[in-house]
Design a protein around this motif. Structure first.
Motif, PDB file in Angstrom:
ATOM      1  N   ASP A  72      24.688 -23.837  -4.343  1.00 58.64           N
ATOM      2  CA  ASP A  72      25.539 -24.793  -4.814  1.00 58.64           C
ATOM      3  C   ASP A  72      25.149 -25.910  -5.088  1.00 58.64           C
ATOM      4  N   LEU A 131      21.364 -28.064 -10.185  1.00 60.61           N
ATOM      5  CA  LEU A 131      20.263 -27.276 -11.015  1.00 60.61           C
ATOM      6  C   LEU A 131      19.408 -28.184 -11.571  1.00 60.61           C
ATOM      7  N   ASP A 132      18.184 -27.728 -11.190  1.00 54.36           N
ATOM      8  CA  ASP A 132      16.784 -28.672 -11.994  1.00 54.36           C
ATOM      9  C   ASP A 132      16.483 -27.771 -13.113  1.00 54.36           C
ATOM     10  N   GLU A 159      17.345 -25.793 -16.958  1.00 53.48           N
ATOM     11  CA  GLU A 159      18.279 -24.929 -17.321  1.00 53.48           C
ATOM     12  C   GLU A 159      18.423 -23.458 -16.542  1.00 53.48           C
ATOM     13  N   THR A 160      17.297 -23.242 -15.874  1.00 51.18           N
ATOM     14  CA  THR A 160      17.636 -22.053 -14.962  1.00 51.18           C
ATOM     15  C   THR A 160      16.821 -22.325 -13.477  1.00 51.18           C
ATOM     16  N   GLU A 161      17.489 -21.538 -12.602  1.00 53.54           N
ATOM     17  CA  GLU A 161      16.553 -21.746 -11.343  1.00 53.54           C
ATOM     18  C   GLU A 161      16.864 -20.401 -10.773  1.00 53.54           C
ATOM     19  N   GLU A 167      19.077 -15.419 -11.155  1.00 53.27           N
ATOM     20  CA  GLU A 167      18.875 -17.046 -11.663  1.00 53.27           C
ATOM     21  C   GLU A 167      20.291 -17.553 -11.493  1.00 53.27           C
ATOM     22  N   ARG A 168      20.201 -18.983 -11.383  1.00 51.89           N
ATOM     23  CA  ARG A 168      21.386 -19.926 -11.678  1.00 51.89           C
ATOM     24  C   ARG A 168      21.112 -20.570 -12.995  1.00 51.89           C
ATOM     25  N   THR A 169      22.095 -20.452 -13.975  1.00 52.00           N
ATOM     26  CA  THR A 169      21.837 -21.111 -15.216  1.00 52.00           C
ATOM     27  C   THR A 169      22.993 -22.419 -15.484  1.00 52.00           C
ATOM     28  N   THR A 170      23.025 -22.825 -16.495  1.00 50.24           N
ATOM     29  CA  THR A 170      23.772 -24.175 -16.476  1.00 50.24           C
ATOM     30  C   THR A 170      25.287 -23.236 -16.888  1.00 50.24           C
ATOM     31  N   TYR A 178      25.509 -17.505 -13.509  1.00 53.68           N
ATOM     32  CA  TYR A 178      24.452 -16.830 -12.919  1.00 53.68           C
ATOM     33  C   TYR A 178      24.050 -15.659 -13.878  1.00 53.68           C
TER      34      TYR A 178
END
Length: 191
Positions: A98, A101-102, A104-106, A177-180, A183
């Motif tokens: 949580d 986010l750095d 657009e994706t991580e 990945e986590r996205t804007t 996920y």
């Protein structure tokens, strides 16, 4: 559809997108089962029979916070359904996802990918070896892992016709990945 079939030379490659980790795991299971039994996926989409309590009922978010609500769409458990409880723990605490986010994706930590792989492998065994079709998922995460309650019905060989035989969930190409927008997961299945 919350998933996309991607081109792959010999195996089945899927990309799944969802607004939460709980929903990502559920949609990935639905996509995998739906690829094996297309009539099941089309009937689930039409009837919205697969629900995840993380969307509208009691659940725990991936950060460990309790969410509340009621889910009026939970199928009734009766003699035509089976309930399976799943607990998956990898022996190490799940890191929180949580934080900010750095970009657009991580990419999520590898422990989340291991948990995703093990979840799909359990659903694969449920659908193929146990011949049970999941119709409802209640999925929560805590610091130790995943806790799931699955309501399933027996596969009907006359109605639930299989087209693709999935032999295994692979680690090759596995990515969470986590996205804007939430996920995203990519997974390749050995067919």
């Amino acid at each position: 559809m919350p998933f996309t079939v991607l081109d792959h030379t010999a195996d089945l490659h899927l990309r799944i997108e969802a607004p939460s980790l709980e929903r990502l795991f559920v949609e990935a299971a639905r996509a995998m089962v739906g690829q094996m039994f297309p009539t099941v996926l089309s009937s689930q989409t039409e009837n919205e029979s697969v629900q995840n309590d993380a969307d509208s009922g009691e659940a725990t978010s991936s950060s460990g916070e309790k969410q509340s609500g009621t889910d009026n769409n939970v199928p009734r458990v009766d003699q035509s359904t089976v309930v399976r409880e799943l607990t998956l723990s990898l022996g190490e605490p799940l890191p929180s996802v949580d934080k900010g986010l750095d970009g657009e994706t991580e990419r999520l930590p590898a422990v989340w990918e291991d948990l995703f792989h093990d979840w799909l492998s359990r659903i694969l065994v449920l659908s193929t070896a146990d011949r049970l079709l999941p119709i409802h998922y209640n999925l929560t995460f805590d610091k130790e892992g995943l806790h799931g309650r699955i309501v399933a019905r027996p596969l009907d060989p006359q109605h639930d016709v299989g087209e693709i035989e999935i032999k295994a969930v692979t680690y090759h190409g596995l990515k969470l990945e986590r996205t804007t927008g939430g996920y995203r997961a990519e997974v390749i299945f050995d067919t």
